[in-house]
Design a protein around this motif. Structure first.
Motif, short mmCIF file in Angstrom:
data_model
loop_
_atom_site.label_atom_id
_atom_site.label_comp_id
_atom_site.label_asym_id
_atom_site.label_seq_id
_atom_site.Cartn_x
_atom_site.Cartn_y
_atom_site.Cartn_z
N LYS A 163 8.02 1.05 6.38
CA LYS A 163 7.18 0.12 5.60
C LYS A 163 8.06 -0.95 4.93
O LYS A 163 8.03 -1.15 3.72
CB LYS A 163 6.36 0.86 4.55
CG LYS A 163 5.44 1.91 5.14
CD LYS A 163 4.58 2.55 4.08
CE LYS A 163 3.77 3.71 4.65
NZ LYS A 163 2.88 3.28 5.74
N GLY A 164 8.84 -1.63 5.77
CA GLY A 164 9.83 -2.58 5.27
C GLY A 164 9.32 -4.01 5.18
O GLY A 164 8.11 -4.28 5.12
N ARG A 165 10.26 -4.93 5.18
CA ARG A 165 9.98 -6.36 5.02
C ARG A 165 10.58 -7.15 6.19
O ARG A 165 11.63 -6.79 6.72
CB ARG A 165 10.61 -6.90 3.72
CG ARG A 165 10.23 -6.13 2.45
CD ARG A 165 8.92 -6.61 1.89
NE ARG A 165 8.49 -5.81 0.76
CZ ARG A 165 8.77 -6.09 -0.52
NH1 ARG A 165 9.50 -7.16 -0.81
NH2 ARG A 165 8.33 -5.33 -1.49
N MET A 166 9.91 -8.25 6.53
CA MET A 166 10.44 -9.21 7.49
C MET A 166 10.48 -10.58 6.83
O MET A 166 9.48 -11.02 6.25
CB MET A 166 9.59 -9.25 8.76
CG MET A 166 9.84 -8.10 9.69
SD MET A 166 8.94 -8.28 11.26
CE MET A 166 7.37 -7.57 10.80
N LEU A 207 5.49 -6.12 5.07
CA LEU A 207 5.22 -7.45 4.53
C LEU A 207 6.06 -8.49 5.26
O LEU A 207 7.23 -8.25 5.57
CB LEU A 207 5.50 -7.49 3.03
CG LEU A 207 4.69 -6.51 2.18
CD1 LEU A 207 5.03 -6.68 0.70
CD2 LEU A 207 3.20 -6.68 2.40
N VAL A 208 5.46 -9.65 5.51
CA VAL A 208 6.11 -10.73 6.24
C VAL A 208 6.17 -11.96 5.35
O VAL A 208 5.13 -12.41 4.84
CB VAL A 208 5.35 -11.06 7.55
CG1 VAL A 208 6.02 -12.23 8.28
CG2 VAL A 208 5.29 -9.83 8.45
N CYS A 209 7.35 -12.50 5.16
CA CYS A 209 7.55 -13.66 4.28
C CYS A 209 8.25 -14.78 5.05
O CYS A 209 9.13 -14.53 5.88
CB CYS A 209 8.40 -13.29 3.07
SG CYS A 209 7.73 -11.93 2.08
N VAL A 210 7.88 -16.01 4.72
CA VAL A 210 8.46 -17.19 5.35
C VAL A 210 9.17 -18.01 4.27
O VAL A 210 8.60 -18.29 3.22
CB VAL A 210 7.38 -18.06 6.03
CG1 VAL A 210 8.00 -19.32 6.63
CG2 VAL A 210 6.67 -17.26 7.11
N ILE A 211 10.42 -18.40 4.54
CA ILE A 211 11.18 -19.26 3.64
C ILE A 211 11.15 -20.67 4.21
O ILE A 211 11.45 -20.89 5.38
CB ILE A 211 12.65 -18.79 3.51
CG1 ILE A 211 12.71 -17.28 3.23
CG2 ILE A 211 13.36 -19.58 2.42
CD1 ILE A 211 12.08 -16.84 1.93
#
Length: 322
Positions: A163-166, A207-211
């Motif tokens: 259950k990590g992050r991208m 969770l998926v985040c965009v910078i």
């Protein structure tokens, strides 16, 4: 009877009130959590690897040139800090490199498992559409877009398990272009890829985040200054029949001036990347840009296309036939 403005205000404030009532989640503890970062030779990837190492994460720093200066600096830093830092060769355009990186990570996972994948590797260049050969388009798609997809597909099972992050590196130029359309094209594609991925991964707790950085050319090596003479010499005869050297020089000068205005340090971008990895409730998008860049994005997303086209066309030099 509620008036329309009052009802609209209530609808806007209701989500904030609900968020305020949510129980506060505990801060993430970095120790024992592994993060793989691509493109750590320089730029944001290099800075992030150092920051996460000092915070106590187990860092796997993927480098295109594992014998280069950037990789050597990371190895020197590995002797200090709170968490392990390992440098591994990683060319995101090569399936076997990605597969080897996955095996290495699996063999060296800490007790808390695999927490984050940061797709940071990328390249940039300058040139109008007809100036660039097909081989360059293929290379950019392979590095900037397919490279992200390769690493994502490889590490997706681990991310679902823990259950990590991208975290994906995009750009404000996903919305507009000022001479690097080939780069903008790939970043816009990443945005759409992440939109689909973010919704699909919610059911797994990933969770998926965009910078979305603005102009940070001075703090990274992603886009060096361009040379008008070199560009002209590489143009096909068909393109030389359409454009003249003065136009190429003007466009190059214009682009180089933009590069000079870039931020000299990338710490704000790294702050956003760290927040995406550590916040109990990270944002879907982090736009780290100057006010004028944010204004251009606002115009692109709110106003008709003709408005943005008029603004950008007014600042580009025109073709002057000799």
């Amino acid at each position: 009877m509620w008036e329309a403005p009052a009802l609209l205000l209530l609808l806007l404030l209701l989500p904030l009130a609900l968020l305020a009532r949510l129980p506060r989640q505990a801060a993430l503890q970095p120790a024992g959590r592994a993060v793989l970062i691509t493109g750590c030779d320089s730029g944001f990837g290099h800075l992030l690897a150092l920051r996460l190492h000092r915070l106590g994460f187990t860092v796997f720093a993927g480098c295109l040139c594992p014998g280069g200066e950037g990789a050597r600096r990371l190895l020197r830093e590995a002797a200090s800090g709170s968490g392990p830092l390992r440098v591994l060769p990683l060319d995101v355009t090569r399936e076997r490199d990605v597969a080897a990186a996955k095996e290495f990570v699996l063999s060296n996972l800490p007790e808390t498992g695999f927490w984050g994948l940061v797709n940071n590797a990328g390249i940039s260049t300058f040139g109008e559409t007809g100036w660039l050969p097909m081989e360059k388009y293929e290379k950019f798609v392979d590095v900037n877009l397919l490279g992200c997809i390769r690493t994502t597909l490889a590490f997706l099972p681990l991310l679902r398990k823990y259950k990590g992050r991208m975290v994906f590196m995009s750009s404000v130029t996903a919305y507009f272009t000022l001479g690097n359309g080939i780069y903008s094209m790939t970043k816009a594609a990443i945005e759409k890829f992440c939109d689909a991925l973010r919704l699909e991964m919610k059911k797994f707790g990933v969770l998926v985040c965009v910078i979305q950085p603005g102009n940070y050319a001075r703090s990274t090596n992603v886009q060096p200054p361009v040379n008008a003479e070199q560009i002209w010499n590489e143009l096909s005869e068909e393109e030389k029949a359409v454009y003249n050297k003065e136009y190429v020089q003007e466009r190059s000068d214009f682009f180089n001036n933009i590069l000079k205005e870039g931020c000299a340090t990338g710490h704000e971008v790294v702050d956003a990347m760290v927040d995406a990895l550590m916040s109990p409730a990270p944002k879907a998008r982090y736009m780290v840009a100057k006010l004028k860049e944010k204004l251009l994005v606002f115009i692109c997303t709110v106003f008709p296309t003709v408005v943005m086209d008029s603004i950008l066309s007014s600042i580009f030099p025109y073709i002057r036939k000799s």
